[in-house]
Design a protein around this motif. Sequence first.
Motif, PDB file in Angstrom:
ATOM      1  N   LEU A 102      12.903  -0.224   0.249  1.00 23.74           N
ATOM      2  CA  LEU A 102      12.458  -0.016   1.636  1.00 23.74           C
ATOM      3  C   LEU A 102      11.774   1.341   1.712  1.00 23.74           C
ATOM      4  N   CYS A 103      10.687   1.424   2.483  1.00 24.37           N
ATOM      5  CA  CYS A 103      10.019   2.719   2.620  1.00 24.37           C
ATOM      6  C   CYS A 103       9.506   2.908   4.039  1.00 24.37           C
ATOM      7  N   GLY A 104       8.886   4.048   4.281  1.00 23.69           N
ATOM      8  CA  GLY A 104       8.385   4.383   5.615  1.00 23.69           C
ATOM      9  C   GLY A 104       7.364   3.369   6.115  1.00 23.69           C
ATOM     10  N   THR A 105       6.565   2.830   5.185  1.00 22.29           N
ATOM     11  CA  THR A 105       5.566   1.833   5.594  1.00 22.29           C
ATOM     12  C   THR A 105       6.266   0.592   6.154  1.00 22.29           C
ATOM     13  N   ASP A 106       7.364   0.174   5.520  1.00 25.11           N
ATOM     14  CA  ASP A 106       8.104  -0.990   6.037  1.00 25.11           C
ATOM     15  C   ASP A 106       8.636  -0.695   7.434  1.00 25.11           C
TER      16      ASP A 106
ATOM     17  N   GLU B 294       3.639  -1.005  14.332  1.00 29.82           N
ATOM     18  CA  GLU B 294       2.536  -0.029  14.378  1.00 29.82           C
ATOM     19  C   GLU B 294       1.556  -0.260  13.234  1.00 29.82           C
ATOM     20  N   TYR B 295       1.891  -1.134  12.325  1.00 27.92           N
ATOM     21  CA  TYR B 295       1.108  -1.298  11.095  1.00 27.92           C
ATOM     22  C   TYR B 295       1.384  -2.698  10.584  1.00 27.92           C
ATOM     23  N   GLY B 296       0.586  -3.174   9.658  1.00 25.44           N
ATOM     24  CA  GLY B 296       0.863  -4.469   9.032  1.00 25.44           C
ATOM     25  C   GLY B 296       0.166  -5.628   9.729  1.00 25.44           C
TER      26      GLY B 296
ATOM     27  N   GLY C 276       7.906  -6.226   2.298  1.00 23.74           N
ATOM     28  CA  GLY C 276       8.376  -5.856   0.963  1.00 23.74           C
ATOM     29  C   GLY C 276       7.217  -5.697  -0.005  1.00 23.74           C
ATOM     30  N   HIS C 277       7.029  -4.468  -0.527  1.00 24.33           N
ATOM     31  CA  HIS C 277       5.962  -4.266  -1.508  1.00 24.33           C
ATOM     32  C   HIS C 277       6.428  -3.479  -2.731  1.00 24.33           C
ATOM     33  N   GLU C 278       7.589  -2.823  -2.644  1.00 23.19           N
ATOM     34  CA  GLU C 278       8.147  -2.124  -3.823  1.00 23.19           C
ATOM     35  C   GLU C 278       9.096  -3.128  -4.460  1.00 23.19           C
TER      36      GLU C 278
ATOM     37  N   THR D  96       1.859  -5.359  -8.674  1.00 25.96           N
ATOM     38  CA  THR D  96       1.080  -4.410  -7.871  1.00 25.96           C
ATOM     39  C   THR D  96       0.969  -4.925  -6.433  1.00 25.96           C
ATOM     40  N   VAL D  97       0.480  -4.072  -5.550  1.00 18.82           N
ATOM     41  CA  VAL D  97       0.501  -4.371  -4.114  1.00 18.82           C
ATOM     42  C   VAL D  97      -0.875  -4.820  -3.610  1.00 18.82           C
ATOM     43  N   ARG D  98      -1.920  -4.114  -4.009  1.00 19.16           N
ATOM     44  CA  ARG D  98      -3.228  -4.357  -3.385  1.00 19.16           C
ATOM     45  C   ARG D  98      -4.069  -5.362  -4.180  1.00 19.16           C
ATOM     46  N   ARG D  99      -4.783  -6.223  -3.448  1.00 19.80           N
ATOM     47  CA  ARG D  99      -5.697  -7.197  -4.052  1.00 19.80           C
ATOM     48  C   ARG D  99      -7.114  -6.898  -3.553  1.00 19.80           C
TER      49      ARG D  99
ATOM     50  N   THR E 264      -6.525  -6.835   0.605  1.00 19.52           N
ATOM     51  CA  THR E 264      -5.238  -7.263   1.161  1.00 19.52           C
ATOM     52  C   THR E 264      -4.140  -6.511   0.407  1.00 19.52           C
ATOM     53  N   GLU E 265      -2.958  -6.456   1.019  1.00 15.72           N
ATOM     54  CA  GLU E 265      -1.813  -5.816   0.348  1.00 15.72           C
ATOM     55  C   GLU E 265      -0.595  -6.696   0.562  1.00 15.72           C
ATOM     56  N   ARG E 266       0.085  -7.030  -0.518  1.00 14.07           N
ATOM     57  CA  ARG E 266       1.251  -7.912  -0.395  1.00 14.07           C
ATOM     58  C   ARG E 266       2.358  -7.193   0.384  1.00 14.07           C
ATOM     59  N   GLY E 267       2.810  -7.865   1.438  1.00 14.78           N
ATOM     60  CA  GLY E 267       3.887  -7.316   2.263  1.00 14.78           C
ATOM     61  C   GLY E 267       3.419  -6.324   3.300  1.00 14.78           C
ATOM     62  N   ILE E 268       2.089  -6.063   3.343  1.00 12.96           N
ATOM     63  CA  ILE E 268       1.566  -5.072   4.285  1.00 12.96           C
ATOM     64  C   ILE E 268       0.380  -5.635   5.079  1.00 12.96           C
ATOM     65  N   LYS E 269      -0.617  -6.142   4.374  1.00 15.21           N
ATOM     66  CA  LYS E 269      -1.874  -6.494   5.051  1.00 15.21           C
ATOM     67  C   LYS E 269      -2.409  -7.830   4.535  1.00 15.21           C
TER      68      LYS E 269
ATOM     69  N   THR F 222       9.319   2.184  -9.514  1.00 14.27           N
ATOM     70  CA  THR F 222       7.985   2.266 -10.123  1.00 14.27           C
ATOM     71  C   THR F 222       6.889   2.430  -9.064  1.00 14.27           C
ATOM     72  N   GLU F 223       6.890   1.548  -8.065  1.00 13.94           N
ATOM     73  CA  GLU F 223       5.778   1.570  -7.107  1.00 13.94           C
ATOM     74  C   GLU F 223       5.674   2.921  -6.382  1.00 13.94           C
ATOM     75  N   PRO F 224       6.773   3.471  -5.840  1.00 14.31           N
ATOM     76  CA  PRO F 224       6.602   4.795  -5.216  1.00 14.31           C
ATOM     77  C   PRO F 224       6.150   5.891  -6.194  1.00 14.31           C
TER      78      PRO F 224
ATOM     79  N   THR G 198      -4.842  10.522  -1.288  1.00 18.61           N
ATOM     80  CA  THR G 198      -4.750   9.453  -2.284  1.00 18.61           C
ATOM     81  C   THR G 198      -3.848   8.345  -1.766  1.00 18.61           C
ATOM     82  N   VAL G 199      -4.239   7.106  -2.001  1.00 16.61           N
ATOM     83  CA  VAL G 199      -3.455   5.956  -1.532  1.00 16.61           C
ATOM     84  C   VAL G 199      -3.452   4.876  -2.607  1.00 16.61           C
ATOM     85  N   ASN G 200      -2.328   4.139  -2.636  1.00 17.53           N
ATOM     86  CA  ASN G 200      -2.227   2.998  -3.538  1.00 17.53           C
ATOM     87  C   ASN G 200      -2.434   3.457  -4.991  1.00 17.53           C
ATOM     88  N   ALA G 201      -2.648   2.529  -5.911  1.00 17.29           N
ATOM     89  CA  ALA G 201      -2.712   2.931  -7.316  1.00 17.29           C
ATOM     90  C   ALA G 201      -3.359   1.835  -8.140  1.00 17.29           C
TER      91      ALA G 201
END
Length: 377
Positions: free
Chosen positions: A38-42, A49-51, A63-65, A89-92, A116-121, A152-154, A313-316
């Motif tokens: 779980l993170c601040g984005t979740d 406010e997001y997603g 869920g993305h981590e 990974t999260v972003r496509r 797109t981002e899995r679990g986010i967008k 790993t993801e964070p 910097t964002v994502n990876a």
Amino acid sequence: MKAVAVFPRTKEVRVIEHEVPHITEQGQVKLRMLDIGLCGTDKEICAFEYGTPPPGSDYLVIGHESLGEVIEVGPAASRVKVGDLVVTTVRRPCPHPECRPCRSGYPDFCTTGDYTERGIKGEHGFMTEYVVDDERYMHVVPPELRDVAVLTEPLTIAEKARDQTRQIMRRLPWLNSEIPEDMRGLSLTTVVLGAGPVGLLGAMALIVGGCDTYVYALAPAPNPSSDIVEAIGGKYLSQGKVSVETQKALFGHIHLVYEATGVSRLAFEVLKLLGPNSMFIVTGVPSLKAPIGVDADLLMRNIVLKNQIVFGTVNASSENFDEAINDIGVFHQRWPQSLRALITSRFSPEEAPGLLLGKIGGIKNVITVDSATSREH
Ligand code: BGC
């Protein structure tokens, strides 16, 4: 199967019954999910406010981590096998031919914003029992890292920042001969803002890289984060408790700041302390509030007269995920207890909505999907 989902229109967060995914393309792989961080984005997504849910769905599985175990592979999948542990990974990439980063395999630098981002967008995430994705997005983790691989993801945020930093440091020719590969051995003074998982993992990476590292956070020491900082050889500074000697040692001598709080006021205050030829890396995403006053002339003077660089910097990238898995292994060897101490609690998916809607304490909270309750795949 069960999944934790956010319904933006009706403003609900709850455990739902979600369709089990199946392999439909040759290169796909099916995972049984083990751990989801779980993170601040979740939290922001759960505060509506997001997603964004996928097109046509009124909910988003969050869920993305993640960490999952491979249970089935498509006929063309050759990099992973049944039983492997993987981080996905999260972003496509976006679909636009003109987006050169996406077309080159770097959607983390997408220029159109239509990624797109899995679990986010726009795509369901990993806080569920089974996930199917293309194997190209999966990174194999050694079995001995089973308990900590969800970190790993964070850590990929710091890995991408380090990649960028190495390239930017090439602008300083007198350093190049000394640091052919990375920053190891170079005595840099670095400050990490924030002692959450992103800050602490960033501090571990900096310390492994040989940097003299200070971590600044609100909570007074001792606390679980300050214990980790001290145990890994960093120095913990808390709000209002920075000794005059430390202030003197740091003022104008900070070579690199790794911001991991999302608190803009703090970021701009610390930017004033940055030394010559130095770098300020911003990773936190603040929610949009009323404008604040900043010392713009002083900051601009410093940035110009001291050759400073401020970058976000964002994502990876895929490479950054491999680097992060490698570094989790290094941290695990060097500080097994401190690395494990980053994960302060584990909860069931049923507990996730309450945690995300309330005030979560601890450092990294992880949702563990109990396979005993998984009925069908
Ligand atoms: C995630 C990134 C994502 C970013 C913006 C972060 O919490 O870790 O993968 O790109 O949010 O959505």
